[in-house]
Design an enzyme around this catalytic site. Structure first.
Site, mmCIF file in Angstrom:
data_model
loop_
_atom_site.group_PDB
_atom_site.id
_atom_site.type_symbol
_atom_site.label_atom_id
_atom_site.label_comp_id
_atom_site.label_asym_id
_atom_site.label_seq_id
_atom_site.Cartn_x
_atom_site.Cartn_y
_atom_site.Cartn_z
ATOM 1 N N GLU A 107 8.909 15.763 16.260
ATOM 2 C CA GLU A 107 9.342 15.593 14.872
ATOM 3 C C GLU A 107 8.598 16.617 14.013
ATOM 4 O O GLU A 107 7.383 16.548 13.869
ATOM 5 C CB GLU A 107 9.012 14.168 14.394
ATOM 6 C CG GLU A 107 9.521 13.885 13.011
ATOM 7 C CD GLU A 107 9.198 12.470 12.528
ATOM 8 O OE1 GLU A 107 8.044 12.026 12.710
ATOM 9 O OE2 GLU A 107 10.090 11.816 11.977
ATOM 10 N N GLU A 141 8.988 0.889 11.321
ATOM 11 C CA GLU A 141 10.020 1.913 11.090
ATOM 12 C C GLU A 141 9.324 3.251 11.264
ATOM 13 O O GLU A 141 8.552 3.672 10.409
ATOM 14 C CB GLU A 141 10.603 1.781 9.670
ATOM 15 C CG GLU A 141 11.310 0.464 9.390
ATOM 16 C CD GLU A 141 12.672 0.363 10.079
ATOM 17 O OE1 GLU A 141 13.089 1.324 10.748
ATOM 18 O OE2 GLU A 141 13.305 -0.702 9.938
ATOM 19 N N CYS A 152 12.913 10.659 8.049
ATOM 20 C CA CYS A 152 12.852 10.108 9.412
ATOM 21 C C CYS A 152 14.201 10.227 10.109
ATOM 22 O O CYS A 152 14.265 10.299 11.324
ATOM 23 C CB CYS A 152 12.404 8.659 9.353
ATOM 24 S SG CYS A 152 13.396 7.684 8.223
ATOM 25 N N VAL A 154 0.619 6.019 14.169
ATOM 26 C CA VAL A 154 -0.030 4.949 13.391
ATOM 27 C C VAL A 154 0.673 3.616 13.667
ATOM 28 O O VAL A 154 0.027 2.569 13.770
ATOM 29 C CB VAL A 154 -0.058 5.282 11.880
ATOM 30 C CG1 VAL A 154 -0.615 4.110 11.080
ATOM 31 C CG2 VAL A 154 -0.893 6.529 11.629
ATOM 32 N N GLY A 155 1.990 3.643 13.848
ATOM 33 C CA GLY A 155 2.733 2.414 14.150
ATOM 34 C C GLY A 155 2.205 1.715 15.400
ATOM 35 O O GLY A 155 2.113 0.485 15.447
ATOM 36 N N LYS A 175 0.851 -1.196 0.000
ATOM 37 C CA LYS A 175 0.000 0.000 0.000
ATOM 38 C C LYS A 175 0.885 1.244 0.000
ATOM 39 O O LYS A 175 1.502 1.578 1.006
ATOM 40 C CB LYS A 175 -0.910 0.042 1.234
ATOM 41 C CG LYS A 175 -2.014 1.072 1.039
ATOM 42 C CD LYS A 175 -2.584 1.607 2.309
ATOM 43 C CE LYS A 175 -1.833 2.769 2.865
ATOM 44 N NZ LYS A 175 -1.813 3.973 2.007
ATOM 45 N N GLY A 215 6.175 4.593 8.871
ATOM 46 C CA GLY A 215 5.334 5.784 8.973
ATOM 47 C C GLY A 215 5.467 6.393 10.349
ATOM 48 O O GLY A 215 6.480 6.215 11.031
ATOM 49 N N SER A 216 4.414 7.090 10.753
ATOM 50 C CA SER A 216 4.476 7.823 12.021
ATOM 51 C C SER A 216 4.389 6.871 13.212
ATOM 52 O O SER A 216 3.820 5.778 13.126
ATOM 53 C CB SER A 216 3.321 8.825 12.072
ATOM 54 O OG SER A 216 2.101 8.123 11.996
ATOM 55 N N THR A 217 4.911 7.329 14.333
ATOM 56 C CA THR A 217 4.863 6.516 15.550
ATOM 57 C C THR A 217 3.409 6.308 15.985
ATOM 58 O O THR A 217 3.041 5.209 16.427
ATOM 59 C CB THR A 217 5.702 7.195 16.655
ATOM 60 O OG1 THR A 217 7.063 7.230 16.187
ATOM 61 C CG2 THR A 217 5.650 6.431 17.963
HETATM 62 P P1 NAD Z 1 1.616 7.936 8.397
HETATM 63 O O1 NAD Z 1 1.836 7.111 9.613
HETATM 64 O O2 NAD Z 1 0.531 8.953 8.431
HETATM 65 O O3 NAD Z 1 1.335 7.023 7.126
HETATM 66 C C1 NAD Z 1 2.214 6.015 6.720
HETATM 67 C C2 NAD Z 1 1.452 5.003 5.895
HETATM 68 O O4 NAD Z 1 0.502 4.359 6.749
HETATM 69 C C3 NAD Z 1 0.636 5.600 4.742
HETATM 70 O O5 NAD Z 1 0.659 4.711 3.646
HETATM 71 C C4 NAD Z 1 -0.762 5.684 5.332
HETATM 72 O O6 NAD Z 1 -1.767 5.653 4.359
HETATM 73 C C5 NAD Z 1 -0.786 4.430 6.174
HETATM 74 N N1 NAD Z 1 -1.784 4.470 7.269
HETATM 75 C C6 NAD Z 1 -2.312 5.546 7.874
HETATM 76 N N2 NAD Z 1 -3.205 5.152 8.805
HETATM 77 C C7 NAD Z 1 -3.214 3.816 8.799
HETATM 78 C C8 NAD Z 1 -3.910 2.822 9.557
HETATM 79 N N3 NAD Z 1 -4.780 3.168 10.510
HETATM 80 N N4 NAD Z 1 -3.663 1.513 9.308
HETATM 81 C C9 NAD Z 1 -2.764 1.158 8.356
HETATM 82 N N5 NAD Z 1 -2.084 2.048 7.603
HETATM 83 C C10 NAD Z 1 -2.299 3.360 7.826
HETATM 84 O O7 NAD Z 1 3.037 8.590 8.087
HETATM 85 P P2 NAD Z 1 3.425 9.613 6.938
HETATM 86 O O8 NAD Z 1 2.968 10.969 7.365
HETATM 87 O O9 NAD Z 1 2.999 9.085 5.606
HETATM 88 O O10 NAD Z 1 5.020 9.525 6.964
HETATM 89 C C11 NAD Z 1 5.809 10.299 7.779
HETATM 90 C C12 NAD Z 1 6.250 9.516 9.006
HETATM 91 O O11 NAD Z 1 6.950 8.346 8.598
HETATM 92 C C13 NAD Z 1 7.252 10.294 9.854
HETATM 93 O O12 NAD Z 1 6.923 10.128 11.208
HETATM 94 C C14 NAD Z 1 8.569 9.634 9.509
HETATM 95 O O13 NAD Z 1 9.563 9.769 10.517
HETATM 96 C C15 NAD Z 1 8.166 8.229 9.326
HETATM 97 N N6 NAD Z 1 9.168 7.504 8.546
HETATM 98 C C16 NAD Z 1 9.952 6.563 9.167
HETATM 99 C C17 NAD Z 1 10.942 5.907 8.448
HETATM 100 C C18 NAD Z 1 11.823 4.872 9.086
HETATM 101 O O14 NAD Z 1 12.414 4.094 8.342
HETATM 102 N N7 NAD Z 1 11.930 4.821 10.401
HETATM 103 C C19 NAD Z 1 11.121 6.194 7.100
HETATM 104 C C20 NAD Z 1 10.312 7.154 6.500
HETATM 105 C C21 NAD Z 1 9.323 7.788 7.235
#
Ligand code: NAD
Length: 452
Positions: free
Chosen positions: A355, A229, A263, A211-212, A154, A207-209
């Site tokens: 962040e 991540e 990130c 959502v993680g 996705k 993605g974000s902490t």
């Molecule tokens: P996000 O968490 O909003 O979204 C990331 C992904 O998750 C997107 O594809 C989004 O559609 C999906 N998503 C959102 N809600 C979801 C849910 N409830 N269930 C499943 N999937 C869902 O993050 P973002 O704003 O797209 O990205 C920025 C963040 O990502 C920053 O916090 C950045 O530090 C982090 N990031 C981390 C790394 C790493 O390797 N540690 C790398 C790149 C980005």
């Protein structure tokens, strides 16, 4: 069917409309991936390797096309976007060697021998953020496929275009139907379905902490494997004995690369008090010299932010901060924020703790080595960081003392596909990349064989 309008962040003009997958379409794709799994895992390792090498060659032949797409979709600079497409190719090539090297162990036990196998999991779901659409896709997809899994991906809503094209290239290169499926869609629809669908055996989330944490809680329901991540607030620690000119020249690339939407951005700059002012004036020169230009300009070093929303988030942090200086930025259309350096006097400042995910660095003075390590560690995150010093012993002590997964000494980056990557604390769980990455997409099985 709902669609998402992709917008060029440098022009604010629509690029194209992308259909968003529904839950039913996600289920159908997961089932196709499940059906494709037995044949893909049974392919002789050398043949699976050959398909991955052909996939890498197809990406290589389309690096410029992929880069152009990313410049338009994500506002990445031409230089970054070509590197990113090349990184997908390199990851596929690197992990194409893995199918023939999925070694198990032979363990001496009484009454027989024990051998171990790395068994692929089945369907793996990869959820990608918008900031690095191509590399993060490659870091999950390449080792997961190499280990014999089938993959559903996705991409982020904002940045699906390169993933869609890479999926097509995979098919053209000979990946069988259902082995790799790209499913553009909403996080709360497609992403959540990866978590809840019982046939998805692992979720690799970046993605974000916030959502993680939801992903991890959701995966707990089925004891589903997950790799997380997540976010970062990394420190760049500059000691007085460092080559200050080199440290100041590197600092902008450590934090303003990809307009700070990284990130690993070293967005907290800790400088030893005795050289604080000298470092700041060197940093100002380096920031003034940055080429913040239309990302399609080959000379551009920094482009716009991804969206109007992201720009207003970043601006709200800057408005509350003590701005020391800003660099250049174009006027006119585009979600531009100039590279900005602020000063922090308190570790409670939001700009020091949170962040920002934009081209904003904040600088704070420290007194000695112990103070530097304590301040670097005073965060819930632990993804990356840098140390600038001429003292090798200190470099190692501080690198060992900082609670973060990826550290660089006298360099602004520690991310390479052949070394492990991941976070400490709330920056994540598990590791990607490096030689062990395919094993993270397997279960280890032991088989005891009695001597009789
Ligand atoms: P996000 O968490 O909003 O979204 C990331 C992904 O998750 C997107 O594809 C989004 O559609 C999906 N998503 C959102 N809600 C979801 C849910 N409830 N269930 C499943 N999937 C869902 O993050 P973002 O704003 O797209 O990205 C920025 C963040 O990502 C920053 O916090 C950045 O530090 C982090 N990031 C981390 C790394 C790493 O390797 N540690 C790398 C790149 C980005």
């Amino acid at each position: 069917m709902s669609t998402f309008t992709v917008v060029n962040p440098a022009t604010e003009q629509p690029v194209t409309d992308v259909p968003l997958a529904t839950v039913a379409e996600t289920d159908a794709a997961v089932e196709r991936a499940h059906e494709a799994f037995p044949a893909w895992r049974a392919l002789p390792p050398g043949e699976r390797a050959a398909v991955l090498r052909r996939f890498a060659a197809a990406v290589d032949a389309h690096v410029e096309e992929l880069a152009e797409l990313e410049v338009r979709n994500a506002g990445h600079t031409w230089g970054n976007a070509t590197w990113e497409a090349g990184n997908v190719r390199d990851c596929l090539n690197y992990y194409s060697a893995a199918p023939e090297r999925m070694f198990g162990r032979q363990i001496p036990v009484p009454g027989g021998i024990d051998v171990t196998f790395h068994e692929p999991l089945g369907v793996v779901g990869i959820i990608v953020p918008w900031n690095f659409p191509m590399p993060i896709l490659g870091w999950g997809m390449a080792p997961a496929l190499a280990a014999g899994n089938t993959v559903v991906v996705k991409p982020a809503e904002l940045t699906p275009l390169t993933a869609i094209r890479i999926g097509e290239l995979g098919r053209e290169a000979g990946l069988p139907e259902g082995v790799l499926t790209i499913l553009p869609g909403a996080g709360t629809v497609v992403g959540e379905r990866f978590v809840t669908h019982p046939l998805v055996r692992k979720v690799a989330f970046t993605g974000s902490t916030a959502v993680g944490k939801r992903i991890m809680a959701g995966c707990a329901e089925q004891v589903k494997r997950c790799t997380l991540e997540l976010g970062g607030k990394s420190a760049n620690v500059v000691f007085a004995d460092a080559d200050l000119a080199a440290a100041a020249a590197a600092a902008p690339y450590a934090v303003f690369d990809n307009a700070g939407q990284d990130c690993c951005a070293r967005s907290r700059i800790l400088v030893e008090r005795s050289v604080h002012d000298e470092f700041l004036s060197l940093l100002q020169k380096a920031v003034d010299g940055m080429a913040v230009l239309d990302p399609s300009d080959r000379a551009s070093e920094m482009g716009p932010l991804i969206s109007a929303k992201q720009r207003s988030v970043v601006q709200s942090y800057v408005e509350q901060a003590d701005v020391a200086f800003t660099g250049p930025a174009p006027s006119g259309p585009g979600y531009w924020v100039p590279p900005t350096v602020t000063l922090s006097s308190s570790p409670d400042d939001p700009i020091w703790r949170e962040e920002v995910f934009g081209p904003v660095a904040t600088v704070m003075a420290f007194d000695d080595e112990a103070d530097a390590v304590a301040r670097a560690n005073d965060t819930e995150y632990g993804l990356s960081g840098s140390i600038f010093t001429a003292d090798v012993g200190r470099a190692l002590r501080v690198a060992r003392g900082i609670e973060a997964g990826n550290l660089s000494v006298n360099s602004h980056s520690a991310v390479r596909y052949w070394t492990p990557f991941g976070g400490f604390k709330q920056s994540g769980l598990g590791r990607e990349l490096g030689p062990d990455a395919p094993n993270a997409f397997t279960e280890e099985k032991n088989v005891f064989i009695a001597h009789g």
